[in-house]
Design a protein around this motif. Structure first.
Motif, PDB file in Angstrom:
ATOM      1  N   ALA A   1      -1.395  -2.984   7.511  1.00  0.00           N
ATOM      2  CA  ALA A   1      -1.963  -3.207   6.183  1.00  0.00           C
ATOM      3  C   ALA A   1      -0.873  -3.395   5.133  1.00  0.00           C
ATOM      4  N   VAL A   2       0.211  -2.648   5.257  1.00  0.00           N
ATOM      5  CA  VAL A   2       1.313  -2.777   4.307  1.00  0.00           C
ATOM      6  C   VAL A   2       1.945  -4.165   4.404  1.00  0.00           C
ATOM      7  N   LYS A   3       2.105  -4.659   5.618  1.00  0.00           N
ATOM      8  CA  LYS A   3       2.738  -5.966   5.811  1.00  0.00           C
ATOM      9  C   LYS A   3       1.856  -7.118   5.359  1.00  0.00           C
ATOM     10  N   THR A   4       0.538  -6.967   5.481  1.00  0.00           N
ATOM     11  CA  THR A   4      -0.344  -8.105   5.216  1.00  0.00           C
ATOM     12  C   THR A   4      -1.099  -8.027   3.895  1.00  0.00           C
ATOM     13  N   MET A   5      -1.093  -6.874   3.227  1.00  0.00           N
ATOM     14  CA  MET A   5      -1.902  -6.723   2.014  1.00  0.00           C
ATOM     15  C   MET A   5      -1.086  -6.381   0.776  1.00  0.00           C
ATOM     16  N   THR A   6       0.249  -6.378   0.894  1.00  0.00           N
ATOM     17  CA  THR A   6       1.074  -6.082  -0.270  1.00  0.00           C
ATOM     18  C   THR A   6       2.018  -7.244  -0.560  1.00  0.00           C
ATOM     19  N   ARG A   7       2.454  -7.325  -1.807  1.00  0.00           N
ATOM     20  CA  ARG A   7       3.388  -8.388  -2.197  1.00  0.00           C
ATOM     21  C   ARG A   7       4.808  -8.071  -1.742  1.00  0.00           C
TER      22      ARG A   7
ATOM     23  N   ARG B   1      -1.595 -11.910   2.149  1.00  0.00           N
ATOM     24  CA  ARG B   1      -2.343 -10.998   1.280  1.00  0.00           C
ATOM     25  C   ARG B   1      -3.556 -11.694   0.674  1.00  0.00           C
ATOM     26  N   LYS B   2      -3.365 -12.920   0.214  1.00  0.00           N
ATOM     27  CA  LYS B   2      -4.454 -13.620  -0.451  1.00  0.00           C
ATOM     28  C   LYS B   2      -5.464 -14.199   0.539  1.00  0.00           C
ATOM     29  N   ILE B   3      -5.028 -14.558   1.744  1.00  0.00           N
ATOM     30  CA  ILE B   3      -5.992 -14.969   2.764  1.00  0.00           C
ATOM     31  C   ILE B   3      -6.881 -13.775   3.122  1.00  0.00           C
ATOM     32  N   THR B   4      -6.267 -12.605   3.254  1.00  0.00           N
ATOM     33  CA  THR B   4      -7.033 -11.389   3.502  1.00  0.00           C
ATOM     34  C   THR B   4      -8.015 -11.137   2.376  1.00  0.00           C
ATOM     35  N   HIS B   5      -7.555 -11.353   1.147  1.00  0.00           N
ATOM     36  CA  HIS B   5      -8.378 -11.185  -0.049  1.00  0.00           C
ATOM     37  C   HIS B   5      -9.597 -12.117   0.012  1.00  0.00           C
ATOM     38  N   ILE B   6      -9.370 -13.375   0.334  1.00  0.00           N
ATOM     39  CA  ILE B   6     -10.460 -14.358   0.422  1.00  0.00           C
ATOM     40  C   ILE B   6     -11.439 -13.978   1.532  1.00  0.00           C
TER      41      ILE B   6
END
Length: 237
Positions: free
Chosen positions: A101-107, A50-55
């Motif tokens: 998106a649910v698997k990679t962008m949520t906690r 999630r945070k790598i995606t965020h960065i």
């Protein structure tokens, strides 16, 4: 007399900017499949993906120098975020549990998380790409939000030993990572995109203030409070 920057293949500015926009799409839409593959096949924790995606999303401003000014088409820089706004709303309401998106962008794997901090992020990115297009405030806000807020939880949850709590629990180590990420990214992206506004002392002061803002922010709304603080301080300092 200011020289006009060349365009790809000597195209008109609008078509040049369309091509750059397509590069942003290729970049942004390549990240979730990669993170999904790492989560599914190599056990990458959801919070890190999630945070790598965020960065990576915050770093899309690296394409801003390629956009040519002069007509409306430079605002195409926000198109990828506009598309993601619609996708996040759709996915936050209707996505299946195994959605990429649910698997990679949520906690936690709850699709409704996409309607909170992640959605706020793309809305902020659109504001920075329009009202603050190629301005110090917008560039620094995205740099701090992308890298500072991206690194802090990765370091804090794994290396954080000294805990403190205002509205939610943080760690000193995580806050230091936020400061380091904000300062490093701020210096780099401001130098790259708006070199005429490069002011290390000002960037450092705002990075410190943003670290404090992040430290006292409730969960989910930090993606609003951090860039708001950065933009306000950019005008005041």
């Amino acid at each position: 007399m200011t020289a006009i920057a060349p365009t790809f293949f000597d195209l008109p500015v609008v078509w040049h900017n369309v091509l750059v926009m397509l590069l942003t799409f290729a970049y942004v839409f390549s990240v979730p499949p990669l993170m999904d593959w790492l989560v599914t096949n190599h056990g990458l924790p959801r919070d890190i993906s999630r945070k790598i995606t965020h960065i990576c999303a915050g770093s899309v401003i690296v394409f801003l120098p390629l956009f040519r000014d002069g007509d409306w088409s430079h605002y195409l820089n926000i198109t990828v975020f506009a598309v993601w706004t619609l996708l996040l709303i759709q996915k936050g309401l209707f996505a299946a549990d195994d959605d990429q998106a649910v698997k990679t962008m949520t906690r936690t794997g709850d699709k409704r998380e996409l309607l909170k901090g992640t959605l706020y992020f793309v809305v902020v990115a659109m504001i920075c790409g329009t009202l603050y297009y190629k301005l110090f405030a917008g560039v620094l806000a995205m740099a701090v939000l992308g890298w500072g807020d991206g690194l802090a939880p990765i370091i804090g949850t794994r290396m954080g030993k000294i805990k403190y709590k205002v509205f939610c629990e943080r760690s000193v180590e995580g806050s230091l990572a936020f400061l380091a990420g904000s300062l490093g990214a701020g210096l780099f992206f401001v130098w790259l995109i708006v070199p005429e506004s490069f002011d290390p002392a000002k960037i450092a002061m705002i990075a410190v203030a943003a670290t404090v803002i992040e430290a006292v922010s409730p969960k989910e709304v930090d993606n609003i409070l951090i860039p708001t603080g950065v933009i306000a301080l950019s005008a005041l300092l």
